[in-house]
Design a protein around this motif. Structure first.
Motif, short mmCIF file in Angstrom:
data_model
loop_
_atom_site.label_atom_id
_atom_site.label_comp_id
_atom_site.label_asym_id
_atom_site.label_seq_id
_atom_site.Cartn_x
_atom_site.Cartn_y
_atom_site.Cartn_z
N HIS A 212 0.82 -1.20 0.00
CA HIS A 212 0.00 0.00 0.00
C HIS A 212 0.86 1.26 0.00
O HIS A 212 1.91 1.31 0.64
N TYR A 213 0.38 2.24 -0.73
CA TYR A 213 1.07 3.51 -0.90
C TYR A 213 0.10 4.62 -0.54
O TYR A 213 -1.09 4.39 -0.38
N ARG A 214 0.62 5.84 -0.47
CA ARG A 214 -0.24 7.00 -0.27
C ARG A 214 0.22 8.09 -1.23
O ARG A 214 1.38 8.18 -1.60
N SER A 215 -0.72 8.91 -1.61
CA SER A 215 -0.46 10.03 -2.51
C SER A 215 -1.39 11.17 -2.09
O SER A 215 -2.44 10.93 -1.48
N TYR A 216 -1.01 12.36 -2.39
CA TYR A 216 -1.80 13.54 -2.03
C TYR A 216 -2.24 14.25 -3.31
O TYR A 216 -1.45 14.45 -4.22
N ILE A 217 -3.51 14.60 -3.36
CA ILE A 217 -4.08 15.27 -4.53
C ILE A 217 -4.79 16.53 -4.06
O ILE A 217 -5.55 16.50 -3.08
N GLU A 218 -4.54 17.62 -4.74
CA GLU A 218 -5.23 18.87 -4.44
C GLU A 218 -6.09 19.22 -5.65
O GLU A 218 -5.60 19.28 -6.78
N ILE A 219 -7.39 19.40 -5.41
CA ILE A 219 -8.32 19.72 -6.48
C ILE A 219 -9.15 20.95 -6.11
O ILE A 219 -9.23 21.32 -4.95
N GLU A 220 -9.74 21.55 -7.15
CA GLU A 220 -10.69 22.61 -6.89
C GLU A 220 -11.90 22.41 -7.79
O GLU A 220 -11.81 21.78 -8.84
N LYS A 221 -13.01 22.92 -7.33
CA LYS A 221 -14.26 22.82 -8.08
C LYS A 221 -14.18 23.73 -9.29
O LYS A 221 -13.80 24.90 -9.18
#
Length: 70
Positions: free
Chosen positions: A56-65
């Motif tokens: 298992h890994y982790r990643s970070y995602i930043e999104i906007e509407k």
């Protein structure tokens, strides 16, 4: 959180998401977000291996509407 911050993008419609799963699951979710009609991806971090497990890994995602009213 690591990665490049995009100046002036922090606002009410911005979400920062931590994704945990296998490499393939993370790639699938990143692709889903990139192709979503209602969100714009601002940042995706590289994948980091979780210390508790080997698969298992982790990643970070930043999104906007997106403003789809135009």
């Amino acid at each position: 959180q690591r990665g490049i911050q995009i100046a002036g993008r922090i606002g009410l419609n911005v979400l920062k998401i931590r994704v945990i799963g296998t490499e393939n699951e993370i790639i699938w979710f990143q692709s889903l977000m990139k192709n979503h009609l209602q969100v714009r991806v601002l940042e995706i971090s590289k994948s980091y291996r979780n210390k508790e497990t080997n698969n298992h890994y982790r990643s970070y995602i930043e999104i906007e509407k997106k403003d789809i009213s135009k």
